[in-house]
Scaffold this motif. Structure first.
Motif, PDB file in Angstrom:
ATOM      1  N   MET A   1      25.450  -8.579  57.159  1.00 39.81           N
ATOM      2  CA  MET A   1      24.773  -9.819  57.516  1.00 39.81           C
ATOM      3  C   MET A   1      24.206 -10.472  56.251  1.00 39.81           C
ATOM      4  N   LYS A   2      24.424 -11.773  56.095  1.00 38.77           N
ATOM      5  CA  LYS A   2      23.926 -12.512  54.948  1.00 38.77           C
ATOM      6  C   LYS A   2      22.641 -13.240  55.350  1.00 38.77           C
ATOM      7  N   ILE A   3      21.559 -12.958  54.616  1.00 36.28           N
ATOM      8  CA  ILE A   3      20.220 -13.414  55.013  1.00 36.28           C
ATOM      9  C   ILE A   3      19.669 -14.412  54.001  1.00 36.28           C
ATOM     10  N   ALA A   4      19.103 -15.498  54.522  1.00 35.54           N
ATOM     11  CA  ALA A   4      18.295 -16.420  53.714  1.00 35.54           C
ATOM     12  C   ALA A   4      16.830 -16.081  53.935  1.00 35.54           C
ATOM     13  N   LEU A   5      16.108 -15.845  52.863  1.00 37.36           N
ATOM     14  CA  LEU A   5      14.667 -15.578  52.940  1.00 37.36           C
ATOM     15  C   LEU A   5      13.911 -16.866  52.655  1.00 37.36           C
ATOM     16  N   LEU A   6      13.158 -17.335  53.631  1.00 40.91           N
ATOM     17  CA  LEU A   6      12.342 -18.545  53.482  1.00 40.91           C
ATOM     18  C   LEU A   6      10.900 -18.100  53.278  1.00 40.91           C
ATOM     19  N   GLY A   7      10.478 -18.099  52.023  1.00 41.98           N
ATOM     20  CA  GLY A   7       9.204 -17.501  51.642  1.00 41.98           C
ATOM     21  C   GLY A   7       9.494 -16.200  50.920  1.00 41.98           C
ATOM     22  N   TYR A   8       9.075 -16.117  49.668  1.00 36.98           N
ATOM     23  CA  TYR A   8       9.398 -14.926  48.879  1.00 36.98           C
ATOM     24  C   TYR A   8       8.133 -14.342  48.234  1.00 36.98           C
ATOM     25  N   GLY A   9       7.126 -14.182  49.103  1.00 39.20           N
ATOM     26  CA  GLY A   9       5.917 -13.497  48.684  1.00 39.20           C
ATOM     27  C   GLY A   9       6.049 -11.999  48.911  1.00 39.20           C
ATOM     28  N   LYS A  10       4.924 -11.345  49.138  1.00 40.28           N
ATOM     29  CA  LYS A  10       4.939  -9.891  49.325  1.00 40.28           C
ATOM     30  C   LYS A  10       5.778  -9.487  50.533  1.00 40.28           C
ATOM     31  N   MET A  11       5.645 -10.247  51.635  1.00 43.00           N
ATOM     32  CA  MET A  11       6.426  -9.913  52.822  1.00 43.00           C
ATOM     33  C   MET A  11       7.910 -10.169  52.581  1.00 43.00           C
ATOM     34  N   GLY A  12       8.233 -11.287  51.938  1.00 40.97           N
ATOM     35  CA  GLY A  12       9.626 -11.579  51.642  1.00 40.97           C
ATOM     36  C   GLY A  12      10.274 -10.493  50.806  1.00 40.97           C
ATOM     37  N   LYS A  13       9.559  -9.997  49.836  1.00 46.32           N
ATOM     38  CA  LYS A  13      10.084  -8.931  48.973  1.00 46.32           C
ATOM     39  C   LYS A  13      10.266  -7.629  49.756  1.00 46.32           C
ATOM     40  N   THR A  14       9.349  -7.345  50.681  1.00 43.81           N
ATOM     41  CA  THR A  14       9.488  -6.143  51.508  1.00 43.81           C
ATOM     42  C   THR A  14      10.693  -6.269  52.436  1.00 43.81           C
ATOM     43  N   ILE A  15      10.874  -7.449  53.030  1.00 46.71           N
ATOM     44  CA  ILE A  15      12.038  -7.688  53.883  1.00 46.71           C
ATOM     45  C   ILE A  15      13.320  -7.516  53.079  1.00 46.71           C
ATOM     46  N   GLU A  16      13.334  -8.049  51.872  1.00 46.65           N
ATOM     47  CA  GLU A  16      14.516  -7.909  51.012  1.00 46.65           C
ATOM     48  C   GLU A  16      14.867  -6.430  50.809  1.00 46.65           C
ATOM     49  N   ARG A  17      13.884  -5.626  50.456  1.00 54.22           N
ATOM     50  CA  ARG A  17      14.139  -4.211  50.196  1.00 54.22           C
ATOM     51  C   ARG A  17      14.697  -3.502  51.423  1.00 54.22           C
ATOM     52  N   LEU A  18      14.073  -3.737  52.579  1.00 55.85           N
ATOM     53  CA  LEU A  18      14.499  -3.038  53.793  1.00 55.85           C
ATOM     54  C   LEU A  18      15.849  -3.556  54.291  1.00 55.85           C
ATOM     55  N   ALA A  19      16.086  -4.861  54.144  1.00 53.96           N
ATOM     56  CA  ALA A  19      17.370  -5.427  54.575  1.00 53.96           C
ATOM     57  C   ALA A  19      18.513  -4.855  53.750  1.00 53.96           C
ATOM     58  N   VAL A  20      18.321  -4.758  52.431  1.00 52.92           N
ATOM     59  CA  VAL A  20      19.353  -4.196  51.558  1.00 52.92           C
ATOM     60  C   VAL A  20      19.595  -2.733  51.900  1.00 52.92           C
ATOM     61  N   GLU A  21      18.516  -1.996  52.195  1.00 54.22           N
ATOM     62  CA  GLU A  21      18.658  -0.597  52.602  1.00 54.22           C
ATOM     63  C   GLU A  21      19.493  -0.453  53.878  1.00 54.22           C
ATOM     64  N   ARG A  22      19.453  -1.481  54.745  1.00 53.25           N
ATOM     65  CA  ARG A  22      20.219  -1.454  55.993  1.00 53.25           C
ATOM     66  C   ARG A  22      21.625  -2.048  55.818  1.00 53.25           C
ATOM     67  N   GLY A  23      22.010  -2.349  54.581  1.00 54.64           N
ATOM     68  CA  GLY A  23      23.360  -2.799  54.299  1.00 54.64           C
ATOM     69  C   GLY A  23      23.565  -4.301  54.332  1.00 54.64           C
ATOM     70  N   HIS A  24      22.483  -5.080  54.394  1.00 51.66           N
ATOM     71  CA  HIS A  24      22.591  -6.533  54.429  1.00 51.66           C
ATOM     72  C   HIS A  24      22.506  -7.123  53.015  1.00 51.66           C
ATOM     73  N   GLU A  25      22.843  -8.401  52.904  1.00 50.71           N
ATOM     74  CA  GLU A  25      22.837  -9.085  51.619  1.00 50.71           C
ATOM     75  C   GLU A  25      21.881 -10.282  51.674  1.00 50.71           C
ATOM     76  N   ILE A  26      21.030 -10.397  50.678  1.00 51.74           N
ATOM     77  CA  ILE A  26      20.162 -11.567  50.550  1.00 51.74           C
ATOM     78  C   ILE A  26      20.916 -12.614  49.726  1.00 51.74           C
ATOM     79  N   VAL A  27      21.276 -13.728  50.347  1.00 54.09           N
ATOM     80  CA  VAL A  27      22.089 -14.733  49.662  1.00 54.09           C
ATOM     81  C   VAL A  27      21.277 -15.946  49.223  1.00 54.09           C
ATOM     82  N   LEU A  28      20.015 -16.029  49.671  1.00 55.77           N
ATOM     83  CA  LEU A  28      19.196 -17.193  49.340  1.00 55.77           C
ATOM     84  C   LEU A  28      17.724 -16.828  49.436  1.00 55.77           C
ATOM     85  N   LYS A  29      16.944 -17.286  48.449  1.00 57.44           N
ATOM     86  CA  LYS A  29      15.497 -17.114  48.469  1.00 57.44           C
ATOM     87  C   LYS A  29      14.875 -18.484  48.233  1.00 57.44           C
TER      88      LYS A  29
END
Length: 232
Positions: free
Chosen positions: A1-29
């Motif tokens: 799954m390709k994810i756009a993160l809208l907001g890249y504060g502490k929560m955004g960074k935590t979501i990024e880490r966990l999403a990548v661990e689950r095999g997803h890709e962050i394509v936009l911040k």
């Protein structure tokens, strides 16, 4: 799954880490300028921005037909407008004041306890929430959800921050360094007290719930809640 993160504060960074661990890709911040963001390369967007950016972030996703999960609080005066725009665009949307699995179970416990306690008028109910000092809104969206659940399932007429009127629920908001989130419901009488409490140990529970919600929403249309995602 390709994810756009809208907001890249502490929560955004935590979501990024966990999403990548689950095999997803962050394509936009996106931190501020969503107008120039290429949302089309994303399968789904997760919004943990700030109150004055959330509505535009969410409705831009509707226009681009990108399913969006939002956990931003403090913008809910425009929630119904967002819902109508979602329906008009035949888009997909999940908003939650809190995506944590534990908190959503706590919501169910709160509803059931409110129904039970409404029979016993000798108990007065109050809510307390504690968050980190960087949190912009007070009370928290989770505390508001808890208060509204009690109102819906009791004779209470509403809630109020700090000094409540008769038959309203008093809500206390405290800001303490490095507290991810604590929510307490207290029923107090002259002879005893009953208390339920949820204590978050880190942001991981909130972030993981948002990623799970995005996975669930990816190929759907419509407006949903975490009750739908978790089958509660």
């Amino acid at each position: 799954m390709k994810i756009a993160l809208l907001g890249y504060g502490k929560m955004g960074k935590t979501i990024e880490r966990l999403a990548v661990e689950r095999g997803h890709e962050i394509v936009l911040k996106v931190d501020n300028d969503i107008d120039n963001a290429d949302l089309q390369k994303a399968d789904v967007a997760i919004d943990f921005s700030v109150p004055n950016a959330a509505f535009k972030n969410i409705t831009t996703c509707f226009e681009k037909q990108i399913p969006v999960v939002s956990g931003t609080t403090g913008w809910l005066k425009k929630y119904e407008e967002a819902v109508e725009l979602c329906k008009k665009q035949d888009a997909a949307f999940i908003y939650a004041s809190n995506f944590s699995l534990g908190v959503n179970l706590f919501f169910e416990l709160n509803r059931n306890l409110a129904k039970l306690m409404n029979r016993f008028k000798e108990y007065n109910v109050a809510i307390e929430e504690i968050h980190h000092t960087q949190k912009l809104d007070a009370p928290s969206g989770t505390a508001i959800s808890l208060a509204e659940q009690i109102v819906e399932n009791s004779d209470k007429t509403g809630w109020r921050l700090d000094e409540a009127k008769e038959n309203e629920i008093p809500v206390t908001a405290k800001r303490i360094e490095n507290v991810p989130g604590t929510h307490s419901i207290l029923y107090n009488s002259e002879v005893d007290s009953i208390k339920i409490e949820h204590v978050a140990h880190s942001r991981d529970g909130f972030a993981l719930g948002a990623v799970i919600a995005a996975e669930w929403l990816q190929h759907r249309k419509g407006i949903y809640s975490m009750k739908d995602v978790l089958g509660l």
